[in-house]
Design a protein around this motif. Structure first.
Motif, PDB file in Angstrom:
ATOM      1  N   VAL A  50      -6.536  -7.103  -3.436  1.00 27.58           N
ATOM      2  CA  VAL A  50      -6.010  -5.810  -2.994  1.00 27.58           C
ATOM      3  C   VAL A  50      -5.176  -6.091  -1.752  1.00 27.58           C
ATOM      4  N   VAL A  51      -3.866  -5.882  -1.865  1.00 25.51           N
ATOM      5  CA  VAL A  51      -2.968  -6.277  -0.780  1.00 25.51           C
ATOM      6  C   VAL A  51      -2.184  -5.077  -0.247  1.00 25.51           C
ATOM      7  N   ILE A  69     -13.481  -8.738  -5.373  1.00 23.32           N
ATOM      8  CA  ILE A  69     -12.381  -7.881  -4.909  1.00 23.32           C
ATOM      9  C   ILE A  69     -11.981  -8.482  -3.570  1.00 23.32           C
ATOM     10  N   PHE A  70     -10.789  -9.054  -3.531  1.00 18.99           N
ATOM     11  CA  PHE A  70     -10.361  -9.850  -2.375  1.00 18.99           C
ATOM     12  C   PHE A  70      -9.315  -9.050  -1.610  1.00 18.99           C
ATOM     13  N   ILE A  71      -9.733  -8.529  -0.448  1.00 26.01           N
ATOM     14  CA  ILE A  71      -8.839  -7.656   0.320  1.00 26.01           C
ATOM     15  C   ILE A  71      -8.117  -8.471   1.377  1.00 26.01           C
ATOM     16  N   ARG A  94      -5.541 -10.857 -10.826  1.00 26.90           N
ATOM     17  CA  ARG A  94      -4.712  -9.661 -10.866  1.00 26.90           C
ATOM     18  C   ARG A  94      -4.568  -9.132  -9.440  1.00 26.90           C
ATOM     19  N   VAL A  95      -3.578  -8.289  -9.249  1.00 24.05           N
ATOM     20  CA  VAL A  95      -3.266  -7.795  -7.903  1.00 24.05           C
ATOM     21  C   VAL A  95      -3.111  -6.276  -7.940  1.00 24.05           C
ATOM     22  N   VAL A  96      -3.708  -5.627  -6.919  1.00 24.41           N
ATOM     23  CA  VAL A  96      -3.469  -4.210  -6.665  1.00 24.41           C
ATOM     24  C   VAL A  96      -2.683  -4.138  -5.357  1.00 24.41           C
ATOM     25  N   ILE A 145      -2.293   3.384  -4.860  1.00 23.60           N
ATOM     26  CA  ILE A 145      -1.883   2.161  -5.548  1.00 23.60           C
ATOM     27  C   ILE A 145      -0.437   2.349  -5.997  1.00 23.60           C
ATOM     28  N   VAL A 146       0.422   1.387  -5.603  1.00 18.27           N
ATOM     29  CA  VAL A 146       1.823   1.501  -6.015  1.00 18.27           C
ATOM     30  C   VAL A 146       2.180   0.501  -7.107  1.00 18.27           C
TER      31      VAL A 146
END
Ligand code: SF4
Length: 323
Positions: free
Chosen positions: A39-40, A209-211, A224-226, A233-234
């Motif tokens: 999550v970036v 979930i890697f923030i 995957r990337v959020v 979320i864009v």
């Protein structure tokens, strides 16, 4: 791949003196078993609020908390506090908090601190048993057993980070939320921690979930990337595709700002600042900073729709929507 976590329409708003902060504003995503979902986004875009919303560790000034959080087919957002603590938190879903290594109690030995966390969640254990499990968990993160008898000030930053990872894993959760787990570390230690996380994921079949605000670090682990912006979320999709062909202008700018050793490209930056979450801009929240902003962007919010390359919320891709 089966989904181990489904988040649907999650909202977390806070009340403040200045107004209601819409930190997490109606987001939905899923985490597959054994994958890392990064999550970036910039600081203040809602990433950490999303994490505490998933753990239901809500501050007192919560104004709105809504949505479903389905872990292993059970909606944990509907569980009472006692059940949540006894059955779910730390056992199914756990978290390494941002800066956690600096919150270790300076006057307690490491082994005791891990054992204490264990005893809190399993009253049947004796102190001796809890300490033995604590020592085993140190082994898991490649720290020697004698570290259990050390105080936090006797450890390096990397060792302390290994201790907090051991604490998060001590009850064998399936899902681990990692909030900026490498941001306070030097690059060598960062690489060591990333390698440790990769090994643990493979050995234990963990889902992360890697923030992070650091897309370069995220690229080391993410399947995957959020991409979050202004509490929403864009963009959301396969990591390789997002890094190679980002669709959303915000993601494009984030990726263009990653330095590389092999090229002399000019690094881009994003002019302006992330939006005020009390009074976000109307329409697309990125429009005041977007080089492609159109009239519709200033009035109508783009929905997050499936495009040919994952999901994207941007009016530029109106014709590319496949759903
Ligand atoms: Fe830019 Fe408009 Fe797309 Fe928003 S919707 S990112 S303002 S083009």
């Amino acid at each position: 791949m089966s989904e181990i976590l489904q988040v649907k329409n999650l909202k977390l708003y806070y009340s403040t003196k200045k107004g209601v902060v819409k930190a997490v504003d109606n987001i939905s995503f899923a985490l597959n078993k054994g994958e890392t979902l990064a999550v970036v986004g910039e600081s203040g875009c809602g990433k950490s609020s999303m994490a505490i919303a998933l753990m239901r560790l809500l501050p007192r000034n919560v104004n709105t908390y809504q949505g479903s959080i389905i872990v292993d087919n059970e909606d944990i957002s509907k569980l009472d506090e006692k059940t949540l603590r006894e059955r779910i938190l730390w056992r199914k879903i756990s978290m390494v908090f941002q800066g956690a290594m600096n919150s270790l109690n300076p006057v307690l030995k490491i082994g005791f601190q891990i054992a204490e966390a264990l005893l809190e969640h399993d009253k049947r254990l004796s102190k001796k048993e809890a300490l033995a499990i604590a020592k085993k968990s140190l082994e898991l993160v490649r720290l020697p057993e004698f570290i259990a008898d050390r105080y936090p000030h006797e450890l390096s930053g990397g060792m302390k980070q290994r201790v907090v990872i051991a604490m998060a894993l001590v009850l064998n959760p399936q899902i681990v939320i990692l909030d900026e787990p490498t941001s306070a570390l030097d690059v060598i230690t960062q690489a060591n921690i990333i390698n440790l996380l990769k090994r643990l994921k493979n050995e234990k079949g963990l889902s992360y979930i890697f923030i992070t605000h650091d897309l370069a670090v995220a690229s080391e682990l993410a399947d995957r990337v959020v991409v979050m912006y202004g509490g929403k979320i864009v963009e959301y999709g396969n990591a390789e595709q997002i890094y190679a062909t980002p669709k959303h202008p915000y993601t494009q700018k984030l990726i263009a700002s990653i330095p590389t050793l092999r090229s002399d490209k000019t690094l881009e930056f994003i002019p302006g600042a992330p939006p005020d979450l009390i009074d976000p801009p109307p329409g697309c929240r990125f429009h005041p900073r977007c080089p492609y902003a159109m009239d519709i962007c200033r009035v109508e919010e783009p929905p997050l729709l499936t495009a040919s390359n994952g999901k994207v919320a941007c009016w530029l891709y109106k014709g590319d929507i496949v759903e």
